[in-house]
Design a protein around this motif. Structure first.
Motif, PDB file in Angstrom:
ATOM      1  N   UNK A   4      15.718  21.121  19.525  1.00  0.00           N
ATOM      2  CA  UNK A   4      14.603  22.426  18.564  1.00  0.00           C
ATOM      3  C   UNK A   4      13.864  21.650  17.615  1.00  0.00           C
ATOM      4  N   UNK A   5      12.612  22.388  17.861  1.00  0.00           N
ATOM      5  CA  UNK A   5      11.370  21.902  16.840  1.00  0.00           C
ATOM      6  C   UNK A   5      10.384  23.336  16.331  1.00  0.00           C
ATOM      7  N   UNK A   6      10.208  23.095  15.221  1.00  0.00           N
ATOM      8  CA  UNK A   6       9.259  24.335  14.698  1.00  0.00           C
ATOM      9  C   UNK A   6       7.789  23.769  14.120  1.00  0.00           C
ATOM     10  N   UNK A   7       6.989  24.459  13.822  1.00  0.00           N
ATOM     11  CA  UNK A   7       5.996  23.881  13.028  1.00  0.00           C
ATOM     12  C   UNK A   7       4.746  25.562  12.891  1.00  0.00           C
ATOM     13  N   UNK A  36      -0.616  30.018   9.324  1.00  0.00           N
ATOM     14  CA  UNK A  36       0.678  30.738   8.668  1.00  0.00           C
ATOM     15  C   UNK A  36       1.597  30.711   9.159  1.00  0.00           C
ATOM     16  N   UNK A  37       1.359  31.086  10.857  1.00  0.00           N
ATOM     17  CA  UNK A  37       2.644  31.411  11.609  1.00  0.00           C
ATOM     18  C   UNK A  37       3.775  30.639  11.984  1.00  0.00           C
ATOM     19  N   UNK A  38       4.389  31.134  11.821  1.00  0.00           N
ATOM     20  CA  UNK A  38       5.714  29.832  12.403  1.00  0.00           C
ATOM     21  C   UNK A  38       6.121  30.052  14.442  1.00  0.00           C
ATOM     22  N   UNK A  39       6.031  28.785  14.098  1.00  0.00           N
ATOM     23  CA  UNK A  39       6.729  29.260  15.974  1.00  0.00           C
ATOM     24  C   UNK A  39       8.013  28.283  15.851  1.00  0.00           C
ATOM     25  N   UNK A  40       8.294  28.615  17.526  1.00  0.00           N
ATOM     26  CA  UNK A  40       9.654  27.155  17.905  1.00  0.00           C
ATOM     27  C   UNK A  40       9.794  27.497  19.747  1.00  0.00           C
ATOM     28  N   UNK A  41      10.292  26.197  19.339  1.00  0.00           N
ATOM     29  CA  UNK A  41      10.183  25.697  21.334  1.00  0.00           C
ATOM     30  C   UNK A  41      11.557  24.815  21.049  1.00  0.00           C
ATOM     31  N   UNK A  67       9.478  29.311  25.975  1.00  0.00           N
ATOM     32  CA  UNK A  67       7.862  28.591  25.561  1.00  0.00           C
ATOM     33  C   UNK A  67       8.163  28.755  23.915  1.00  0.00           C
ATOM     34  N   UNK A  68       6.593  29.098  23.558  1.00  0.00           N
ATOM     35  CA  UNK A  68       7.046  28.793  22.331  1.00  0.00           C
ATOM     36  C   UNK A  68       6.979  30.327  21.645  1.00  0.00           C
ATOM     37  N   UNK A  69       7.619  30.235  20.787  1.00  0.00           N
ATOM     38  CA  UNK A  69       8.329  31.486  20.304  1.00  0.00           C
ATOM     39  C   UNK A  69       7.904  31.680  18.384  1.00  0.00           C
ATOM     40  N   UNK A  70       6.732  33.010  18.779  1.00  0.00           N
ATOM     41  CA  UNK A  70       6.995  32.992  17.219  1.00  0.00           C
ATOM     42  C   UNK A  70       7.346  33.554  16.595  1.00  0.00           C
ATOM     43  N   UNK A 110      18.466  31.894  14.795  1.00  0.00           N
ATOM     44  CA  UNK A 110      17.951  32.259  16.419  1.00  0.00           C
ATOM     45  C   UNK A 110      19.313  31.952  16.534  1.00  0.00           C
ATOM     46  N   UNK A 111      19.172  32.341  18.466  1.00  0.00           N
ATOM     47  CA  UNK A 111      20.718  31.641  18.987  1.00  0.00           C
ATOM     48  C   UNK A 111      20.098  30.223  19.650  1.00  0.00           C
TER      49      UNK A 111
END
Length: 265
Positions: free
Chosen positions: A97-100, A105-110, A121-124, A168-169
């Motif tokens: 699990x990765x976030x960046x 300054x928007x936060x994304x997760x994959x 996919x990358x999730x906003x 998040x789940x």
């Protein structure tokens, strides 16, 4: 002098004795910076970092064996040319699990599988206004596989970042909205640790070197312990929970003249 920055790895035993020499993980003419590391239950090492191989900053991933030898190529996670400050954690199934932070300054997760293949996919997670941020988020996966994210969030009319949280789940579906868990401004450089009950322990910096603050949330982001000022100065704190549920915190402390040391609480 123009320097090139690359990512290195080294393995030590529990007494701090070297088990490997430093191993260079990135070799390209562009800078590779801000590495983060996580280990899975089979002893494999997972590394993410920010790389300028394509001109602008993107997030890359690599898997190593237990002695630091690469067993995957460099995998490019993003292609925005404006993705920065990645963080990483693994769940009990050894998924990644990765976030960046990206763009303004928007936060994304994959989510990736253990071989680095995308499972989502990358999730906003949260989109802010036009205030750019160089502040990394924090991520943790609890024993139920849920993902907890904390970040410094800028809002219109606000002088400095507040502290936001979202759950998040295991497949990136939102379980809570983005919650403001500390509405006081100037919250920087958050770090989190999750205990065996799924409670979220957060440390972060107040103001610029204005001290380390602590906050405890339950598994859904509700406050269990309101903000406590741990120190009157310091920055760049990191938190860890031991098997007894005790919280350990380290941070950078400044001493005059222009001397910085590591402290522990």
């Amino acid at each position: 002098t123009q320097y090139q920055y690359d990512i290195f790895y080294q393995k030590l035993n529990s007494a701090g004795v070297n088990l490997t020499s430093p191993i260079r993980l990135t070799i390209n003419p562009a800078d590779s910076v801000y590495p983060k590391i996580a280990l899975d239950s089979n002893g494999y090492v997972h590394v993410v970092w920010q790389d300028y191989a394509y001109g602008g900053p993107d997030i890359f991933y690599k898997k190593l064996n237990n002695n630091g030898m690469p067993i995957s190529p460099d995998i490019r996670i993003t292609s925005s040319l404006n993705s920065k400050k990645p963080v990483i954690d693994l769940d009990s199934q050894n998924n990644i699990h990765i976030a960046w932070m990206q763009d303004f300054a928007s936060l994304y997760y994959i989510k990736l599988n253990n071989a680095g293949i995308n499972l989502t996919s990358p999730i906003l997670v949260h989109q802010q206004g036009a205030t750019p941020s160089e502040i990394p988020p924090a991520i943790g996966v609890d024993q139920f596989g849920n993902v907890h994210l904390v970040w410094s969030a800028y809002y219109s009319g606000c002088c400095g970042p507040q502290l936001d949280y979202r759950k998040l789940d295991n497949n990136g579906h939102f379980l809570t909205p983005a919650l403001v868990v500390d509405s006081q401004t100037y919250n920087y450089n958050p770090s989190l640790a999750i205990d065996s009950q799924g409670n979220v322990h957060i440390v972060r910096t107040y103001l610029y070197y204005g001290g380390i603050r602590y906050l405890k949330l339950d598994n859904n982001g509700s406050s269990l312990v309101n903000t406590i000022q741990l120190t009157s100065s310091g920055d760049y704190s990191k938190a860890a929970i031991d098997t007894q549920g005790q919280l350990h915190v380290v941070w950078v402390e400044g001493y005059a003249p222009a001397q910085y040391e590591i402290s522990y609480l």
